[in-house]
Design an enzyme around this catalytic site. Sequence first.
Site, PDB file in Angstrom:
ATOM      1  NE  ARG A 276      -3.003  -0.082   3.170  1.00 20.22           N
ATOM      2  CZ  ARG A 276      -4.217  -0.558   2.913  1.00 20.22           C
ATOM      3  NH1 ARG A 276      -5.068   0.187   2.250  1.00 20.22           N
ATOM      4  NH2 ARG A 276      -4.587  -1.742   3.331  1.00 20.22           N
ATOM      5  NE  ARG A 311      -8.329   0.592   0.568  1.00 18.80           N
ATOM      6  CZ  ARG A 311      -8.487   1.601   1.402  1.00 18.80           C
ATOM      7  NH1 ARG A 311      -8.832   2.790   0.954  1.00 18.80           N
ATOM      8  NH2 ARG A 311      -8.290   1.445   2.681  1.00 18.80           N
ATOM      9  CB  CYS A 342     -27.877  -3.033  -9.837  1.00 24.14           C
ATOM     10  SG  CYS A 342     -28.136  -2.504 -11.531  1.00 24.14           S
TER      11      CYS A 342
HETATM   12  C1  LIG Z   1      -1.136  -7.683   1.982  1.00 23.73           C
HETATM   13  C2  LIG Z   1       0.150  -8.215   2.456  1.00 23.73           C
HETATM   14  C3  LIG Z   1       1.289  -7.403   2.492  1.00 23.73           C
HETATM   15  C4  LIG Z   1       1.251  -5.952   2.125  1.00 23.73           C
HETATM   16  O1  LIG Z   1       0.475  -5.215   2.961  1.00 23.73           O
HETATM   17  P1  LIG Z   1       0.350  -3.626   2.784  1.00 23.73           P
HETATM   18  O2  LIG Z   1      -0.668  -3.266   3.789  1.00 23.73           O
HETATM   19  O3  LIG Z   1      -0.092  -3.408   1.394  1.00 23.73           O
HETATM   20  O4  LIG Z   1       1.692  -3.067   3.050  1.00 23.73           O
HETATM   21  C5  LIG Z   1       2.476  -7.961   2.898  1.00 23.73           C
HETATM   22  N1  LIG Z   1       2.556  -9.259   3.248  1.00 23.73           N
HETATM   23  C6  LIG Z   1       1.503 -10.074   3.209  1.00 23.73           C
HETATM   24  C7  LIG Z   1       1.681 -11.497   3.585  1.00 23.73           C
HETATM   25  C8  LIG Z   1       0.266  -9.580   2.818  1.00 23.73           C
HETATM   26  O5  LIG Z   1      -0.792 -10.397   2.784  1.00 23.73           O
END
Ligand SMILES: *Cc1c(COP(=O)(O)O)cnc(C)c1O
Length: 417
Positions: A276, A311, A342
Amino acid sequence: MTQKTLPFSNQEIEKIAQEYGTPFHIYDEKAIRNNVRRLQTAFQWNPGFKEYFAVKATPNPHILKLLAEEGAGADCSSLAELLLAEKVGLRGERIVFSSNDTPGVEYRKARELGAIINLDDITHIDFLAKEAGMPEMISFRFNPGPLRKGGNDIIGNPEDAKYGLTRDQMFEAYKKVKDLGVKRFGLHTMVISNELNPDFFVETARMMFDLALDVKKMLNINIEIINLGGGIGIPYRPEQKAVDLEYVGYRIKEVYEEIIIPAGIAPVRVVMECGRMITGPYGYLVTRALHKKETYKNYIGLDACMADLMRPALYGAYHHITVVGKEEQPLDYKYDVTGSLCENNDKFAIDRMLPKIDIGDLIVIHDAGAHGHAMGFNYNGKLRSKELLLKPDGRVDIIRRAETIDDYFATLDFSKI
Ligand SMILES: *Cc1c(COP(=O)(O)O)cnc(C)c1O
């Protein structure tokens, strides 16, 4: 406070919108590169540091490629994500396979690529051995469960999460794989998500360093890699503040010097799997106002829908909205900004104060660079939009075309009807 800015002028984005047609996601290459460099710099005190980009955030090979050029690896959790990493040239220990509930075929692909396999459960040891054979290195995902008060209790409620092994299982698991001939060991956790408090990451590191020390004491096993997972949040709301990466890096260094160095178990590679925070703030969903409706509330209907960014509909998440060309106008209209599904929750914003919107206005939805296009789906026959990359020199590349009606029908065979 976080200023919500755009990497293009109003004229530029209008020109791009006219050339490519809305809706689309556009990513800012320069900002993504600078951002991953900043994370790497914050941890350069640890020579083995690597950011393994969580592919699920923005699973586009052009994005993976530019991150790979900056030295990042890939964190994958499915066959498609492993293949994406492979196609941009990532191999071996530049890939972490952090999956759960994993089918054999995915372990076989991860083994073929030489990825670091991070197991989610103690029973997966035998499953992996049978399905794909034991690699030389294994990592385990730790779930700390209900955390001590006053200690790491700020981290949340990991006991409700499906992921990872309990503390007792961690020791049992390392012993078991050692007996099976595994020579190199990793330790992983991912207990937080979208977290803006920098101290949470420092506390996670402390918990993990302590555990590595206990593994050394009890089993005489040296942990080579400690993977702190992802979870660094982004300031979706203007009043929020981004995580200070330099602070996090510096404080984790202090904890490393406090725990790892005196114990004589250095060097340990500290790595992360952020998704993220790497791409989220640097991707924008660009869409146009298509309809304006006044009933019990005032609605603006966009040409994008929750298939482009779910989201808000999924978790009521806030995404900042800019009406292009009206940045200086007063926010004196209250709108629900909707898509066309919908589904009454197909709304990008509810009761949002915005400038007066006219049909045809370009609307930019911020912080859509992670878990935006990636979460797209085809409900109601909606097609996923295109993805564009804004290059550092201002050019625009199309890095994924929009889905077409033919794509939608591709899995159907009408001759059998
Ligand atoms: C989703 C996920 C991440 C990344 O998480 P962010 O919140 O996008 O930084 C890292 N490791 C695992 C195992 C994940 O499932």
